[in-house]
Scaffold this motif. Structure first.
Motif, short mmCIF file in Angstrom:
data_model
loop_
_atom_site.label_atom_id
_atom_site.label_comp_id
_atom_site.label_asym_id
_atom_site.label_seq_id
_atom_site.Cartn_x
_atom_site.Cartn_y
_atom_site.Cartn_z
N CYS A 72 0.86 -1.19 0.00
CA CYS A 72 0.00 0.00 0.00
C CYS A 72 0.90 1.24 0.00
O CYS A 72 1.89 1.29 0.72
CB CYS A 72 -0.94 0.04 1.20
SG CYS A 72 -2.11 1.42 1.07
N VAL A 114 -0.55 4.43 0.27
CA VAL A 114 -1.46 5.53 0.62
C VAL A 114 -1.08 6.19 1.96
O VAL A 114 -1.21 7.39 2.13
CB VAL A 114 -2.93 5.05 0.62
CG1 VAL A 114 -3.88 6.19 0.97
CG2 VAL A 114 -3.29 4.48 -0.75
N VAL A 155 -4.19 -1.84 9.32
CA VAL A 155 -3.49 -3.00 8.72
C VAL A 155 -2.12 -2.55 8.18
O VAL A 155 -1.76 -2.84 7.05
CB VAL A 155 -4.31 -3.68 7.60
CG1 VAL A 155 -5.36 -4.61 8.16
CG2 VAL A 155 -4.90 -2.69 6.63
N GLY A 183 -4.09 -3.44 2.54
CA GLY A 183 -3.30 -2.93 1.44
C GLY A 183 -4.14 -2.17 0.41
O GLY A 183 -5.30 -1.87 0.65
N LYS A 242 -9.14 8.21 0.12
CA LYS A 242 -8.27 8.72 1.18
C LYS A 242 -7.63 10.03 0.71
O LYS A 242 -7.12 10.10 -0.41
CB LYS A 242 -7.16 7.69 1.50
CG LYS A 242 -7.69 6.29 1.83
CD LYS A 242 -8.50 6.30 3.10
CE LYS A 242 -9.02 4.96 3.60
NZ LYS A 242 -9.34 3.91 2.71
S1 SF4 Z 1 -6.30 2.33 5.40
FE1 SF4 Z 1 -6.13 1.20 3.45
S2 SF4 Z 1 -5.43 2.75 2.00
FE2 SF4 Z 1 -5.01 3.58 4.02
S3 SF4 Z 1 -2.89 2.96 4.47
FE3 SF4 Z 1 -4.24 1.36 5.33
S4 SF4 Z 1 -4.36 -0.19 3.74
FE4 SF4 Z 1 -3.59 1.68 2.77
#
Ligand code: SF4
Length: 216
Positions: free
Chosen positions: A50, A52, A59, A93, A136
């Motif tokens: 990921c 983001v 997670v 992710g 996001k």
């Molecule tokens: S909430 Fe989702 S998009 Fe944001 S960091 Fe975690 S896994 Fe990535």
């Protein structure tokens, strides 16, 4: 484009697709706890990787895909099918960091529906029956994703997130399910959301019900 009707256009044979690998954090049979399909049994496939970087992410172990094994599509689909679930939820992710064509086509050929939960910050891929966009602010969704969104689910911590929710809702099709979800560790967002939904009934509330019933 990414929906079931594209299946006849498959270019790769099943055996080749089964050999394609994905970085996989975990896969498991559970109950979908969030959104419009809450309460339905589902097979979750959590890909790793990921980019983001949400600070409140629950997670974070998923972020570095190098920390997780690469697993063949055939193996994942076999486990999903054996579970008996009617649909698979591909999550992360950020699952769209990976080309989902092989995984989703093989799931569908195994008779399962394919759902995805994504921030929409990378291009769509694969054969997807249900697209949940959870946008996001840390890495915004691509404009090309919005026309395909079935469900918009916005995590809310403060008022700013309600403004962000409306900005995203404007870009979605008119029949998109609009949902606000409190961040689990920010209970003060709940009265904010309740008031907002009462005053803006086109929105509903999504709760992380799997956490209440203590399933993964
Ligand atoms: S909430 Fe989702 S998009 Fe944001 S960091 Fe975690 S896994 Fe990535």
């Amino acid at each position: 484009m990414f929906k079931t009707e594209d299946l006849p256009n498959i270019k790769t044979d099943s055996h080749s697709m089964d050999e394609i690998e994905y970085p996989l954090m975990e896969d498991f049979y559970t109950i979908q706890g969030e959104g419009s399909h809450t309460g339905r049994p589902a097979y979750f496939i959590r890909t790793a990787g990921c980019d983001v970087n949400c600070w409140w992410c629950d997670v974070k172990d998923s972020w570095d895909e190098e920390k997780h094994p690469r697993v063949k599509t055939g193996e994942i689909v076999q486990r999903a099918k054996a579970s008996g679930a009617e649909f698979a939820v591909i999550t992360g992710g950020e699952p769209l960091l990976h080309d989902l064509e092989a995984l989703t086509v093989r799931l569908k050929q195994a008779g399962m529906q394919t759902h995805i939960e994504t921030s929409g910050s990378s291009p769509l891929s694969g054969q997807l029956d249900w697209i949940t966009l959870s946008p996001k602010r840390f890495k915004k969704p691509l404009d090309e994703v919005f026309p395909y969104v079935d469900e918009l689910k916005v995590v809310v911590l403060t008022n700013k997130d309600l403004i962000w929710a409306e900005e995203n809702a404007k870009k979605c099709p008119s029949n998109t399910q609009l949902l606000l979800q409190p961040e689990w560790d920010t209970p003060k967002s709940i009265p904010l959301i309740v008031d907002y939904v009462k005053n803006n009934p086109q929105w509903g509330i999504s709760l992380q019900t799997h956490k209440f019933i203590d399933v993964p």
